[in-house]
Structures are given as structure tokens and as C-alpha cells.
Design an enzyme around this catalytic site. Structure first.
Site, PDB file in Angstrom:
ATOM      1  N   HIS A  31       7.288  -5.080   7.862  1.00 17.42           N
ATOM      2  CA  HIS A  31       8.278  -4.219   7.218  1.00 17.42           C
ATOM      3  C   HIS A  31       9.528  -4.295   8.102  1.00 17.42           C
ATOM      4  CE1 HIS A  31       9.170   0.156   5.687  1.00 17.42           C
ATOM      5  NE2 HIS A  31      10.143  -0.667   5.449  1.00 17.42           N
TER       6      HIS A  31
ATOM      7  N   CYS B 265       2.765   2.962   9.874  1.00 21.57           N
ATOM      8  CA  CYS B 265       3.063   4.298   9.352  1.00 21.57           C
ATOM      9  C   CYS B 265       3.556   5.207  10.478  1.00 21.57           C
ATOM     10  CB  CYS B 265       1.828   4.892   8.682  1.00 21.57           C
ATOM     11  SG  CYS B 265       2.133   6.558   8.072  1.00 21.57           S
TER      12      CYS B 265
ATOM     13  N   LYS C   9      -0.337  -4.989   9.017  1.00 15.54           N
ATOM     14  CA  LYS C   9       0.979  -4.631   8.455  1.00 15.54           C
ATOM     15  C   LYS C   9       1.707  -3.815   9.512  1.00 15.54           C
ATOM     16  CE  LYS C   9       3.189  -2.423   4.445  1.00 15.54           C
ATOM     17  NZ  LYS C   9       3.656  -1.092   4.825  1.00 15.54           N
TER      18      LYS C   9
ATOM     19  N   ASN D 185       8.629  -7.487   4.056  1.00 13.47           N
ATOM     20  CA  ASN D 185       8.611  -6.266   3.239  1.00 13.47           C
ATOM     21  C   ASN D 185       9.801  -5.373   3.597  1.00 13.47           C
ATOM     22  OD1 ASN D 185       7.174  -3.124   3.731  1.00 13.47           O
ATOM     23  ND2 ASN D 185       7.402  -3.932   1.676  1.00 13.47           N
ATOM     24  N   GLY D 186      10.251  -4.608   2.593  1.00 16.40           N
ATOM     25  CA  GLY D 186      11.277  -3.603   2.825  1.00 16.40           C
ATOM     26  C   GLY D 186      12.516  -3.809   1.971  1.00 16.40           C
ATOM     27  N   GLY D 187      12.732  -2.896   1.024  1.00 17.50           N
ATOM     28  CA  GLY D 187      13.985  -2.890   0.263  1.00 17.50           C
ATOM     29  C   GLY D 187      14.192  -4.056  -0.687  1.00 17.50           C
TER      30      GLY D 187
ATOM     31  N   PRO E 298       0.859  -1.193   0.000  1.00 19.15           N
ATOM     32  CA  PRO E 298       0.000   0.000   0.000  1.00 19.15           C
ATOM     33  C   PRO E 298       0.893   1.240   0.000  1.00 19.15           C
ATOM     34  CG  PRO E 298       0.047  -1.022   2.183  1.00 19.15           C
ATOM     35  CD  PRO E 298       0.801  -1.926   1.259  1.00 19.15           C
TER      36      PRO E 298
ATOM     37  N   GLY F 112       7.143  -2.497  -2.637  1.00 12.44           N
ATOM     38  CA  GLY F 112       6.530  -1.190  -2.857  1.00 12.44           C
ATOM     39  C   GLY F 112       7.216  -0.402  -3.941  1.00 12.44           C
TER      40      GLY F 112
END
Ligand SMILES: Cc1cc2nc3c(=O)[nH]c(=O)nc-3n(C[C@H](O)[C@H](O)[C@H](O)COP(=O)(O)O)c2cc1C
Length: 328
Positions: free
Chosen positions: A163, A92, A131, A203-205, A9, A225
Site C-alpha cells: 500500500h 493496518c 500486505k 495498492n492505494g488510490g 481486504p 479497495g
């Protein structure tokens, strides 16, 4: 539900037009909406904020909030509107999001998170997922994360996207926090190993097929993402290498289909630039990239861009395709 690969997202990026475009490229990835605040979903212009094309499915609605009643109301709305999943944002770090008490600051309140998720699960049949991050501020501690994950699991949620970078609630901007501090995939792996019954999405990179394959040896899925937003045609590599899809669309096929969508949307009042802005990266890394970007910015990025100009886009596409074929 297949969550082997999903597109993250992203606010101002993964709106319904971007998702339609991405779905033209990949049939097998899971798509997520931008985060929608509970109050916006309940009291706002629901059609504008939440509607989507059936072609986008499978699709999750990501929601931001910490009020049980509101969250469960949105979970029900998501189900009624045909979303396949509802996901709560616990990652977030922005100041605005903190002020409204949602996102990563909820990692400090595992009991509240558990109650919220439980209420959401009680009102709908679609999966409720979360998430989150590996930690926040000075807390990057495996036991803390594991306890948090257990609270989520005890509430009945079995799919958790992590993440692998801690959230910085102060001291860094959300943009900076996308690259600093360092990623820690090891913590996500350990969560998966110690909680084998949970579906853990990392998730991440992540931006390369080899990286995806390595993460999939341990985790159930990979969420990507920026690498996809910047280079959407990377999804064709994902289709070929991960899903073993044989007949993938060319960029020309994608542009042709998008043009049909554009015409239909423009006829109901959508602005050309609202759709085409997501396609800037279609020729990422290709010889035609400059031509494509120049054509978009000269003809299709203004508020009042005309659909008639969009028709010429196929000339750019066909020239680019010919050139890249010749040099393949
Ligand atoms: C422009 C932008 C907007 C984002 N908006 C959201 C959001 O609405 N909800 C969310 O959970 N994460 C959001 N994120 C974080 C991404 O979902 C993802 O966790 C992050 O970009 C790391 O993945 P990547 O390295 O593959 O990009 C956003 C990231 C970017 C770059």
C-alpha cells in the site's frame, strides 16, 4: 495463481456475501477476506468466521497476528478449509490492532515478521503472502522498506502487496490514514525494479483503467479497495479492458443470480440486509442509482427485512436497464 487484479481486504466490507456478489461480476480477480485475528480463527466460531462458498475462489484469507505458533496454526486451517492463499496483515494502523501487536506496527520488527512468515510457510503448501505499507510514522525511507522486504523474502515469501501510503500509528485515525499522507508509488516501483524476482502488487488510490494499465507496466498486479466497493460494476470494465473478457454479465444478470443466492442463504438463516448492503453501489454513476438505493433502504436494509420484498427488486433492475439502454 493470478493476481493481476485483486480486491483489497476490507473490514466490514469484504465478507463472504460481498465476495460472492463480486465474483458474480468478475471471474478473474483475486479476492481477499477481511482481516481475521489469529485468536478468533483458532478459538472463535470457525464456521461463522471462516466459511465461504466455493464460487468465491480464488480466495485468500487475511490474518492478523504476531504469534508464530498461532499464525502457523491459522495458515494450516486456511489450507485445510480450501483457501488458496494466506496473507499476513502488516499494514493496518488502528490502535486496537497495535494493542494486539499486529498490522503496521510490525514494520518495526522485521526479524519477528520474518520468523512468523517462515513458520507459516513451513506448515502449509498454499502461498503465504504479505500486505504492508511503504513506511510508518516518520519512517518513509527506501532503504528501510527494502530491508523489510528482504526480511520477508528471506523467510520464503515472494508475493508482497504494498500500500503506497505510509501508516500513521498515531496522530491520524485509520480512516484519515486512507487519504493522508500522500501516496508514493515511486517507492513501490523502485522495490519492484530492484527485486525483479518478487511478485509486487501495488495498492492505494487506484480507480481508473488507465491507472491500472500504467501500474501493470511496472508491477505484477494491482489491488483495489474502495473504488470497487463503491462501484462494484467497475469490475466489468476491468474484465473487458484488462482480461479481455468478451461476455460480461449485465447488472440484470448479476441481480438475478444474487437473488438465487439470497433465497438460499435466507433459507439457512442469513439476514437479507447482510447480503444486500453490499450492493448499494451496483448502479453507481447510472441514472437508476437513486431508485436502486431508495428501494434497498426502504425494503432491504432493516434487520428484519423480508425476502418476499426482494423479489420485486427485479422490477427496479429491469426499469433501470431499459432506461440506461435507451440513453446509452
Ligand atoms: C473499510 C476499510 C476496511 C479495511 N480493512 C482492511 C483489512 O482488514 N486489512 C487490510 O490489510 N487492509 C484493510 N483496509 C485497507 C485496504 O485493504 C487498502 O489497502 C486501502 O483501502 C487502500 O486501497 P484503496 O485506495 O484502493 O481503497 C481497509 C480499508 C477500508 C476502506
Amino acid at each position: 495463481m493470478k493476481r493481476t487484479i485483486s480486491v483489497a481486504p476490507m473490514m466490514d466490507c469484504t465478507d463472504r456475501h460481498d465476495r460472492f456478489f463480486l465474483r458474480l461480476i468478475s471471474k478473474n480477480v483475486m479476492l481477499y477476506s477481511e482481516m481475521v485475528a489469529t485468536k478468533a480463527a483458532i478459538y472463535g466460531d470457525r464456521k461463522k468466521i471462516l466459511s465461504f462458498s466455493p464460487e468465491e475462489k480464488p480466495l485468500a484469507l487475511q490474518v492478523g497476528g504476531s504469534n508464530k505458533k498461532e499464525l502457523s496454526e491459522v495458515a494450516k486451517i486456511a489450507e485445510d478449509m480450501g483457501y488458496d492463499e494466506v496473507n499476513i496483515n502488516l499494514g493496518c494502523p488502528s490502535k486496537k490492532v497495535q494493542k494486539n501487536k499486529f498490522g503496521a506496527c510490525l514494520m518495526k520488527e522485521p526479524n519477528l515478521v520474518s520468523e512468523c512468515i517462515n513458520e507459516m510457510i513451513n506448515v502449509c503448501k498454499i502461498p503465504v503472502t504479505a500486505k504492508t505499507r511503504i513506511g510508518f510514522d516518520d519512517t518513509e525511507d527506501y532503504d528501510y522498506l527494502n530491508n523489510f522486504i528482504h526480511k520477508i523474502k528471506d523467510a520464503g515469501c515472494t508475493t508482497i502487496i504494498i500500500h503506497a501510503r505510509k501508516a500513521m500509528l498515531s496522530g491520524l485515525s485509520p480512516k484519515e490514514n486512507l487519504n493522508i499522507p500522500k501516496l508514493n508509488y515511486g517507492m513501490v516501483y523502485k522495490i519492484k525494479k530492484e527485486n525483479p524476482n518478487l511478485e509486487i502488487i501495488i495498492n492505494g488510490g487506484i480507480s481508473k483503467i488507465e491507472e491500472i494499465k500504467n501500474h501493470l507496466k511496472i508491477c505484477n498486479g494491482v489491488m483495489i479497495g474502495r473504488a470497487i466497493y463503491q462501484n462494484p460494476y467497475f469490475l466489468v470494465d476491468v474484465e473487458k479492458e484488462i482480461f479481455k473478457t468478451q461476455n460480461c454479465p449485465t447488472r440484470e444478470d448479476i441481480a438475478k443470480e444474487l437473488l438465487k443466492y439470497l433465497e438460499k442463504e435466507v433459507s439457512i438463516g442469513t439476514k437479507v440486509n447482510h447480503i444486500m448492503r453490499h450492493t448499494v453501489g451496483l448502479y453507481h454513476g447510472q441514472v437508476g442509482s437513486k431508485n436502486w438505493k431508495r428501494y434497498l433502504s426502504d425494503n432491504m436494509m432493516a434487520k428484519d427485512s423480508d425476502f418476499q420484498k426482494a423479489k420485486h427488486i427485479m422490477t427496479i433492475v429491469q426499469n433501470n436497464e431499459k432506461f440506461n439502454e435507451k440513453n446509452a
